[in-house]
Design an enzyme around this catalytic site. Structure first.
Site, PDB file in Angstrom:
ATOM      1  N   LYS A   8       7.091   6.397   2.896  1.00 52.36           N
ATOM      2  CA  LYS A   8       7.227   5.720   4.201  1.00 52.36           C
ATOM      3  C   LYS A   8       7.262   6.734   5.344  1.00 52.36           C
ATOM      4  O   LYS A   8       6.778   6.456   6.452  1.00 52.36           O
ATOM      5  CB  LYS A   8       8.471   4.835   4.240  1.00 52.36           C
ATOM      6  CG  LYS A   8       8.186   3.390   3.890  1.00 52.36           C
ATOM      7  CD  LYS A   8       8.028   3.110   2.421  1.00 52.36           C
ATOM      8  CE  LYS A   8       6.670   2.969   1.876  1.00 52.36           C
ATOM      9  NZ  LYS A   8       6.642   2.706   0.431  1.00 52.36           N
ATOM     10  N   GLY A  18      -7.098   3.027  -8.662  1.00 54.61           N
ATOM     11  CA  GLY A  18      -6.081   1.967  -8.622  1.00 54.61           C
ATOM     12  C   GLY A  18      -5.805   1.534  -7.197  1.00 54.61           C
ATOM     13  O   GLY A  18      -5.316   2.309  -6.383  1.00 54.61           O
ATOM     14  N   ALA A  19      -6.160   0.274  -6.886  1.00 55.27           N
ATOM     15  CA  ALA A  19      -5.885  -0.266  -5.542  1.00 55.27           C
ATOM     16  C   ALA A  19      -4.692  -1.198  -5.612  1.00 55.27           C
ATOM     17  O   ALA A  19      -4.717  -2.328  -5.127  1.00 55.27           O
ATOM     18  CB  ALA A  19      -7.117  -0.988  -4.993  1.00 55.27           C
ATOM     19  N   GLY A  20      -3.609  -0.724  -6.236  1.00 54.05           N
ATOM     20  CA  GLY A  20      -2.339  -1.457  -6.250  1.00 54.05           C
ATOM     21  C   GLY A  20      -1.524  -1.040  -5.033  1.00 54.05           C
ATOM     22  O   GLY A  20      -2.047  -0.420  -4.099  1.00 54.05           O
ATOM     23  N   ILE A  52       0.938   1.219  -4.541  1.00 49.44           N
ATOM     24  CA  ILE A  52       1.100   2.653  -4.268  1.00 49.44           C
ATOM     25  C   ILE A  52      -0.246   3.276  -3.879  1.00 49.44           C
ATOM     26  O   ILE A  52      -0.334   4.065  -2.934  1.00 49.44           O
ATOM     27  CB  ILE A  52       1.734   3.365  -5.490  1.00 49.44           C
ATOM     28  CG1 ILE A  52       3.144   2.805  -5.726  1.00 49.44           C
ATOM     29  CG2 ILE A  52       1.800   4.872  -5.286  1.00 49.44           C
ATOM     30  CD1 ILE A  52       3.844   3.333  -6.969  1.00 49.44           C
ATOM     31  N   VAL A 106     -12.840   3.625 -14.183  1.00 47.73           N
ATOM     32  CA  VAL A 106     -13.060   5.067 -14.289  1.00 47.73           C
ATOM     33  C   VAL A 106     -13.085   5.460 -15.760  1.00 47.73           C
ATOM     34  O   VAL A 106     -12.189   5.101 -16.526  1.00 47.73           O
ATOM     35  CB  VAL A 106     -11.955   5.828 -13.519  1.00 47.73           C
ATOM     36  CG1 VAL A 106     -12.063   7.326 -13.755  1.00 47.73           C
ATOM     37  CG2 VAL A 106     -12.056   5.510 -12.038  1.00 47.73           C
ATOM     38  N   ALA A 116      12.695  -0.844  -5.846  1.00 43.78           N
ATOM     39  CA  ALA A 116      14.013  -0.241  -5.645  1.00 43.78           C
ATOM     40  C   ALA A 116      15.090  -1.305  -5.438  1.00 43.78           C
ATOM     41  O   ALA A 116      16.183  -1.217  -6.016  1.00 43.78           O
ATOM     42  CB  ALA A 116      13.964   0.698  -4.446  1.00 43.78           C
ATOM     43  N   HIS A 164      12.187 -15.750  21.425  1.00 43.45           N
ATOM     44  CA  HIS A 164      10.854 -15.574  21.986  1.00 43.45           C
ATOM     45  C   HIS A 164      10.873 -14.392  22.955  1.00 43.45           C
ATOM     46  O   HIS A 164      11.831 -14.265  23.725  1.00 43.45           O
ATOM     47  CB  HIS A 164      10.434 -16.833  22.748  1.00 43.45           C
ATOM     48  CG  HIS A 164       9.139 -16.662  23.483  1.00 43.45           C
ATOM     49  ND1 HIS A 164       7.930 -16.660  22.820  1.00 43.45           N
ATOM     50  CD2 HIS A 164       8.869 -16.446  24.797  1.00 43.45           C
ATOM     51  CE1 HIS A 164       6.966 -16.483  23.718  1.00 43.45           C
ATOM     52  NE2 HIS A 164       7.508 -16.353  24.919  1.00 43.45           N
TER      53      HIS A 164
HETATM   54  P1  FAD Z   1      14.395   5.799 -10.678  1.00 46.13           P
HETATM   55  O1  FAD Z   1      14.401   5.775  -9.218  1.00 46.13           O
HETATM   56  O2  FAD Z   1      13.146   6.264 -11.366  1.00 46.13           O
HETATM   57  O3  FAD Z   1      15.627   6.701 -11.123  1.00 46.13           O
HETATM   58  C1  FAD Z   1      15.879   7.004 -12.445  1.00 46.13           C
HETATM   59  C2  FAD Z   1      16.719   8.261 -12.475  1.00 46.13           C
HETATM   60  O4  FAD Z   1      17.193   8.452 -13.791  1.00 46.13           O
HETATM   61  C3  FAD Z   1      15.938   9.519 -12.109  1.00 46.13           C
HETATM   62  O5  FAD Z   1      16.609  10.215 -11.118  1.00 46.13           O
HETATM   63  C4  FAD Z   1      15.877  10.308 -13.411  1.00 46.13           C
HETATM   64  O6  FAD Z   1      15.909  11.717 -13.226  1.00 46.13           O
HETATM   65  C5  FAD Z   1      17.148   9.822 -14.090  1.00 46.13           C
HETATM   66  N1  FAD Z   1      17.124   9.952 -15.545  1.00 46.13           N
HETATM   67  C6  FAD Z   1      16.205   9.474 -16.423  1.00 46.13           C
HETATM   68  N2  FAD Z   1      16.564   9.751 -17.690  1.00 46.13           N
HETATM   69  C7  FAD Z   1      17.734  10.434 -17.599  1.00 46.13           C
HETATM   70  C8  FAD Z   1      18.605  10.999 -18.566  1.00 46.13           C
HETATM   71  N3  FAD Z   1      18.345  10.922 -19.877  1.00 46.13           N
HETATM   72  N4  FAD Z   1      19.713  11.638 -18.143  1.00 46.13           N
HETATM   73  C9  FAD Z   1      19.997  11.730 -16.799  1.00 46.13           C
HETATM   74  N5  FAD Z   1      19.213  11.213 -15.857  1.00 46.13           N
HETATM   75  C10 FAD Z   1      18.099  10.564 -16.248  1.00 46.13           C
HETATM   76  N6  FAD Z   1       9.899   0.512  -4.413  1.00 46.13           N
HETATM   77  C11 FAD Z   1      10.256  -0.263  -3.379  1.00 46.13           C
HETATM   78  O7  FAD Z   1      11.068  -1.174  -3.551  1.00 46.13           O
HETATM   79  N7  FAD Z   1       9.741  -0.059  -2.116  1.00 46.13           N
HETATM   80  C12 FAD Z   1       8.832   0.913  -1.874  1.00 46.13           C
HETATM   81  O8  FAD Z   1       8.392   1.081  -0.734  1.00 46.13           O
HETATM   82  C13 FAD Z   1       8.440   1.755  -2.940  1.00 46.13           C
HETATM   83  N8  FAD Z   1       7.559   2.753  -2.739  1.00 46.13           N
HETATM   84  C14 FAD Z   1       7.240   3.581  -3.760  1.00 46.13           C
HETATM   85  C15 FAD Z   1       6.328   4.610  -3.526  1.00 46.13           C
HETATM   86  C16 FAD Z   1       5.972   5.481  -4.543  1.00 46.13           C
HETATM   87  C17 FAD Z   1       5.012   6.591  -4.258  1.00 46.13           C
HETATM   88  C18 FAD Z   1       6.559   5.319  -5.839  1.00 46.13           C
HETATM   89  C19 FAD Z   1       6.219   6.264  -6.945  1.00 46.13           C
HETATM   90  C20 FAD Z   1       7.456   4.290  -6.083  1.00 46.13           C
HETATM   91  C21 FAD Z   1       7.798   3.410  -5.055  1.00 46.13           C
HETATM   92  N9  FAD Z   1       8.690   2.338  -5.262  1.00 46.13           N
HETATM   93  C22 FAD Z   1       9.010   1.524  -4.220  1.00 46.13           C
HETATM   94  C23 FAD Z   1       9.289   2.074  -6.585  1.00 46.13           C
HETATM   95  C24 FAD Z   1      10.731   2.594  -6.647  1.00 46.13           C
HETATM   96  O9  FAD Z   1      10.738   3.972  -6.378  1.00 46.13           O
HETATM   97  C25 FAD Z   1      11.320   2.296  -8.008  1.00 46.13           C
HETATM   98  O10 FAD Z   1      11.196   0.924  -8.292  1.00 46.13           O
HETATM   99  C26 FAD Z   1      12.800   2.674  -8.053  1.00 46.13           C
HETATM  100  O11 FAD Z   1      12.976   4.038  -7.788  1.00 46.13           O
HETATM  101  C27 FAD Z   1      13.397   2.327  -9.420  1.00 46.13           C
HETATM  102  O12 FAD Z   1      14.740   2.685  -9.422  1.00 46.13           O
HETATM  103  P2  FAD Z   1      15.491   3.080 -10.786  1.00 46.13           P
HETATM  104  O13 FAD Z   1      16.872   3.432 -10.402  1.00 46.13           O
HETATM  105  O14 FAD Z   1      15.257   2.048 -11.808  1.00 46.13           O
HETATM  106  O15 FAD Z   1      14.722   4.379 -11.325  1.00 46.13           O
HETATM  107  P1  AMP Z   2      -0.094  -1.050  -9.762  1.00 44.33           P
HETATM  108  O1  AMP Z   2       0.146  -1.624 -11.120  1.00 44.33           O
HETATM  109  O2  AMP Z   2       0.226  -1.955  -8.603  1.00 44.33           O
HETATM  110  O3  AMP Z   2       0.528   0.314  -9.591  1.00 44.33           O
HETATM  111  O4  AMP Z   2      -1.665  -0.794  -9.672  1.00 44.33           O
HETATM  112  C1  AMP Z   2      -2.387   0.014 -10.567  1.00 44.33           C
HETATM  113  C2  AMP Z   2      -3.854  -0.410 -10.496  1.00 44.33           C
HETATM  114  O5  AMP Z   2      -4.687   0.521 -11.196  1.00 44.33           O
HETATM  115  C3  AMP Z   2      -4.096  -1.777 -11.132  1.00 44.33           C
HETATM  116  O6  AMP Z   2      -4.638  -2.629 -10.148  1.00 44.33           O
HETATM  117  C4  AMP Z   2      -5.095  -1.484 -12.260  1.00 44.33           C
HETATM  118  O7  AMP Z   2      -6.052  -2.508 -12.391  1.00 44.33           O
HETATM  119  C5  AMP Z   2      -5.768  -0.187 -11.805  1.00 44.33           C
HETATM  120  N1  AMP Z   2      -6.373   0.604 -12.911  1.00 44.33           N
HETATM  121  C6  AMP Z   2      -5.802   0.900 -14.100  1.00 44.33           C
HETATM  122  N2  AMP Z   2      -6.656   1.670 -14.877  1.00 44.33           N
HETATM  123  C7  AMP Z   2      -7.789   1.863 -14.146  1.00 44.33           C
HETATM  124  C8  AMP Z   2      -9.046   2.561 -14.361  1.00 44.33           C
HETATM  125  N3  AMP Z   2      -9.329   3.239 -15.504  1.00 44.33           N
HETATM  126  N4  AMP Z   2      -9.994   2.529 -13.381  1.00 44.33           N
HETATM  127  C9  AMP Z   2      -9.733   1.867 -12.217  1.00 44.33           C
HETATM  128  N5  AMP Z   2      -8.580   1.189 -11.968  1.00 44.33           N
HETATM  129  C10 AMP Z   2      -7.607   1.181 -12.894  1.00 44.33           C
END
Ligand code: FAD
Ligand code: AMP
Length: 479
Positions: free
Chosen positions: A58, A188-190, A192, A245, A327, A451
């Site tokens: 963000k 991937g056009a999801g 992220i 791909v 999150a 408004h």
């Molecule tokens: P995580 O945040 O993955 O945390 C897990 C933690 O556990 C980590 O710190 C890891 O080191 C620790 N851990 C794992 N195994 C062990 C172990 N054995 N011992 C000790 N520690 C351990 N979500 C949103 O809601 N809004 C967004 O805008 C958004 N943007 C995103 C953008 C990107 C680029 C990415 C990659 C993700 C985004 N997400 C977003 C998804 C979001 O980050 C995750 O859904 C969220 O972080 C999940 O939280 P969690 O606590 O389950 O896991």
């Molecule tokens: P998300 O699950 O929102 O993170 O999006 C991931 C996206 O990647 C999904 O829309 C999938 O369809 C796409 N995807 C997965 N594998 C491939 C691939 N080999 N080539 C192109 N797109 C892919």
């Protein structure tokens, strides 16, 4: 044997750290184990979300959006900004600073709430024991009456595109580029992929997105998804649906990508390639053998509706269990589990979890799409309102998009809200509250909105469910 706790949480992401803080607030003796190391080799809290997810993405989206506004849109409103340029290193330094502040903030909250932070890798060795391997490699066993696994998720890697440092990267690598690539491929056009593609497209990269599915954003209402696709295309994102791909090769400073579509095999050359094909649960090593914690067929820790695993007093939450990888979903599960451990009644409404794509305009939704409701055999009525007809949107120079409400034709109950428009991520909270409170579309229509606000489009969409939007040609005469 080391200390004994009421609760040990493994993982300090938005699932784990929230669970730990809530448990401590409820008077439980709580520890949280975390192993994430920052670039200086120090353990940091906050997980994926704070370190390489929600927050850094963000920060870059906001910076790159402001850049586009200054470069292209200021002129529309009479501001002569002159030659605008982006200092990518400064943008990255700002992002790092925000991450540092926030991760440090969680450590501060642990102290303030009396959560014991344990540095190291946690492993559940029995229903009452967690073994932690510290940074020095030494293992210590802690006892706990309750254990919460919040180990999160990691990016999916696919065989055709093995990662190559700085060239073929996952989402984490895409948050670290120190210059704008000229030609950027995104697989991937999801959610992220669209966010990261947008950042670099705004800063000048020619972005090609290769998406295997034929449908764009299938989880979003078709009308909203179609409009989003059109708007992102206009911004220059070349989104190629139905392209799979099949291979990649790094040749000097270029990445050659092979893909197939309905017309056959193709090749494309990029300067950098981002692989954004989803995330998978990270459970490696956290679940000790023989403990009996079951995984499901996709590798998620198997849990019931209240996040209980197959072993008594062991819970699992967030990205490592079923459901949306978000999150706020992880955090809400953390609160629910802490409440249950403390003896309270708690449950989650999985039908009212909002999703947001932080592109510009933002896309946000909650509940059913019109298509999902119809497929489930529900008769629906819908109301939509375009931001082009909103006074505030005009004043904001942000008239793209629309708000749409899907309601049950018989009961008028709101089933879903889907929005593409500026601040859609803020506006969607109204849909979440409507679903949570079981509101009718009429409840929203009878509510007084300030408004001029962008939210008035939600009000008008609610009025439009009965064909009575004020600032739009009406479809029906009021009875
Ligand atoms: P995580 O945040 O993955 O945390 C897990 C933690 O556990 C980590 O710190 C890891 O080191 C620790 N851990 C794992 N195994 C062990 C172990 N054995 N011992 C000790 N520690 C351990 N979500 C949103 O809601 N809004 C967004 O805008 C958004 N943007 C995103 C953008 C990107 C680029 C990415 C990659 C993700 C985004 N997400 C977003 C998804 C979001 O980050 C995750 O859904 C969220 O972080 C999940 O939280 P969690 O606590 O389950 O896991
Ligand atoms: P998300 O699950 O929102 O993170 O999006 C991931 C996206 O990647 C999904 O829309 C999938 O369809 C796409 N995807 C997965 N594998 C491939 C691939 N080999 N080539 C192109 N797109 C892919």
């Amino acid at each position: 044997m080391a200390d004994k706790f009421d609760v040990i949480v493994i993982g300090a992401g938005p699932g784990g750290y929230v669970a730990a803080i809530r448990a401590a607030q409820l008077g439980l003796k709580t520890a949280c184990v975390e192993k994430w190391l920052n670039k200086e080799g120090k353990v940091v809290h906050g997980g994926t979300c704070l370190n390489v997810g929600c927050i850094p993405s963000k920060a870059l989206l906001e910076a790159s959006h402001k850049f586009v506004e200054a470069k292209h849109d200021f002129d529309d409103i009479g501001i002569q900004a002159g030659d605008v340029s982006m200092d990518v290193k400064k943008m990255m330094a700002r992002k790092e600073k925000i991450v540092k502040n926030l991760t440090g903030g969680i450590s501060g909250l642990f102290k303030a709430n009396g959560v014991t932070a344990i540095d190291g890798t946690g492993k559940v060795t029995s229903s009452k024991q967690v073994e932690v391997t510290g940074l020095d490699g030494k293992a210590t066993t802690y006892e706990a009456d309750n254990i919460v696994i919040a180990a999160g998720s990691v990016p999916v890697e696919i065989p055709p595109t093995p990662l190559v440092e700085g060239m073929v990267v996952d989402s984490t690598g895409a948050l670290e580029f120190d210059e704008v690539p000229e030609r950027l491929g995104v697989i991937g056009a999801g959610i992220i992929g669209l966010e990261l593609g947008s950042v670099w497209n705004r800063l000048g990269a020619e972005v090609t997105m290769l998406e295997a599915m034929d449908t764009f954003l299938p989880m979003v209402d078709t009308a909203i998804a179609k409009e989003t696709q059109k708007l992102l295309k206009k911004q220059g994102l070349d989104i190629r649906l139905g392209t799979r791909v099949t291979g990649s090769e790094v040749k000097g400073k270029e990445v050659l990508v092979k893909y197939t579509d309905a017309k056959g095999e193709h090749e494309a050359t990029f300067d950098k390639l981002i692989v954004c094909v989803g995330r998978r649960p990270y459970t490696q090593g956290v679940v000790g053998e023989g403990v009996g914690i079951k995984l499901d067929e996709r590798g998620f820790i198997f849990v019931d509706d209240q996040c209980r695993t197959s072993v008594p007093n062991v819970y699992a939450i967030g990205d490592c269990v079923r459901g949306q990888m978000l999150a706020h979903k992880a955090s809400e599960e953390g609160i629910m589990v802490a409440d249950i451990i403390a003896g309270h009644k708690a449950e989650m409404n999985y039908d009212a979890i909002p999703s947001v794509i932080y592109t510009f305009p933002e896309v946000a939704w909650v509940g059913l799409t019109e298509q999902e409701a119809k497929a489930a055999g529900i008769e629906v009525k819908t109301g939509s309102f375009p931001f082009a007809a909103s006074g505030r949107a005009m004043a904001n120079n942000a008239t793209e998009g629309q708000a749409k409400i899907i309601a049950d034709a018989e009961t008028d109950r709101v089933l879903g809200m889907h929005i593409v428009g500026q601040h859609a991520g803020e506006m969607i909270a109204q849909g979440v509250i409507a679903l949570e409170f079981g509101s009718s579309a009429e409840d929203l229509a009878l509510t007084c909105y300030a408004h001029p606000t962008m939210s008035e489009a939600v009000h008008e969409a609610a009025l439009a469910v009965e064909g009575h939007a004020i600032h739009m040609a009406n479809r029906k005469k009021r009875k």
